[in-house]
Design an enzyme around this catalytic site. Structure first.
Site, PDB file in Angstrom:
ATOM      1  N   SER A   1       2.584  -1.680   0.024  1.00  9.62           N
ATOM      2  CA  SER A   1       1.238  -1.450   0.540  1.00  9.62           C
ATOM      3  C   SER A   1       0.354  -2.601   0.083  1.00  9.62           C
ATOM      4  O   SER A   1       0.662  -3.266  -0.919  1.00  9.62           O
ATOM      5  CB  SER A   1       0.675  -0.132  -0.005  1.00  9.62           C
ATOM      6  OG  SER A   1      -0.724  -0.019   0.236  1.00  9.62           O
TER       7      SER A   1
ATOM      8  N   TYR B   1      -0.999   5.603  -7.183  1.00  7.60           N
ATOM      9  CA  TYR B   1      -0.359   5.111  -5.967  1.00  7.60           C
ATOM     10  C   TYR B   1      -0.295   3.584  -5.980  1.00  7.60           C
ATOM     11  O   TYR B   1       0.768   2.992  -5.732  1.00  7.60           O
ATOM     12  CB  TYR B   1      -1.129   5.602  -4.746  1.00  7.60           C
ATOM     13  CG  TYR B   1      -0.635   5.027  -3.435  1.00  7.60           C
ATOM     14  CD1 TYR B   1       0.519   5.524  -2.841  1.00  7.60           C
ATOM     15  CD2 TYR B   1      -1.320   3.999  -2.800  1.00  7.60           C
ATOM     16  CE1 TYR B   1       0.980   5.003  -1.641  1.00  7.60           C
ATOM     17  CE2 TYR B   1      -0.862   3.468  -1.600  1.00  7.60           C
ATOM     18  CZ  TYR B   1       0.287   3.980  -1.022  1.00  7.60           C
ATOM     19  OH  TYR B   1       0.741   3.455   0.158  1.00  7.60           O
TER      20      TYR B   1
END
Length: 266
Positions: free
Chosen positions: A144, A157
């Site tokens: 990501s 995350y």
């Protein structure tokens, strides 16, 4: 050509029943490969996708956070006798304001790392022997932009995706020359996950934000990401390993501004 490369190959896509995973499954199968569609709880979606693709696909339930990576590898080997490609797409998050250090517990971190990092590692370990025996293999880890810029739905995350990115570099070195390991780092991707979590209206508002603010004036789709995963798997990237490609319509060019506006849904 990509179509020639994928003919006769076998790929595993974790988290393959929906979103980026499903788009990647379709893209790989369309180029002639056999595909293992991994899912945990979305059996209906996985079976629908398998039926859509036909005999080139099987749907296999396995929870990577519970140490079931070998289930996927064994399913591919039992069905087709080889594994050529792996897309580590399965992941999870917890939503928490980055400035609230009490919003996440140690258990939250461990839960996210168990899938996003450890599960991905165990999946690579499960497929590596087959790839090494055949003399070649390609792995793509879906990270990501959070891994690069410390943004996203939570600190846990972002940290987990950073760890997955570092693991990409480590294993690209360790598994060469037989196996190439690269990563793709998506920005916002407007999948059904956002609709299910936030509602259609909120999801469309996020789409509009990125359509108005990114240099390319686009909100990402699952197909945008799948179309970048494909060349990392095939011979187009035969001279490339240990790389991470950011695919975010250029939003990283103004990531500070986007964060201030509260658009951290990456």
């Amino acid at each position: 050509m990509a179509g020639d490369f994928f003919e006769g190959k076998v790929a595993i896509v974790t988290g393959g029943s929906q979103g980026i995973g499903a788009a990647t499954v379709r893209a790989i199968a369309a180029r002639g490969a056999q595909v293992v569609i991994n899912y945990v709880s979305s059996a209906d979606l996985a079976e629908e996708l398998r039926d859509e693709i036909g005999e080139k696909a099987i749907a296999v339930q396995a929870d990577l956070s519970a140490g079931e990576a070998n289930t996927l590898a064994e399913a591919a080997l039992d069905k087709w006798g080889r594994i050529d490609c792996l897309v580590n797409n399965a992941g999870k998050t917890a939503f928490a304001n980055h400035e609230d250090l009490d919003a996440l517990s140690a258990d939250d971190f461990l839960d996210i790392y168990r899938l996003n990092v450890v599960g991905a590692y165990e999946m690579i370990r499960a497929v590596a022997p087959s790839m090494q025996a055949s003399g070649s293999g390609a792995i793509v880890n879906v990270t990501s932009v959070a891994a690069h810029y410390g943004i996203g739905s939570s600190v846990a995350y972002a940290a987990s995706k950073g760890a997955l990115l570092t693991m990409t570099y480590s294993l690209a070195r360790a598994l060469a020359p037989e196996i190439r390991v690269n990563a793709i780092s998506p920005g916002y991707v407007g999948t059904g996950w956002f609709t299910n979590r936030l509602g259609e209206e909120a999801k469309l508002a996020i789409d509009r934000h990125f359509e108005e603010t990114t240099p390319l004036r686009r909100a990402g789709t699952a197909e945008d990401i799948a179309d970048m995963i494909i060349p990392l798997l095939d011979d187009a990237s035969r001279h490339m390993t240990g790389q991470a490609i950011v695919v975010d319509a250029g939003s990283h060019l103004d990531v500070g501004s986007s964060r201030r506006k509260g658009k951290e849904e990456l």
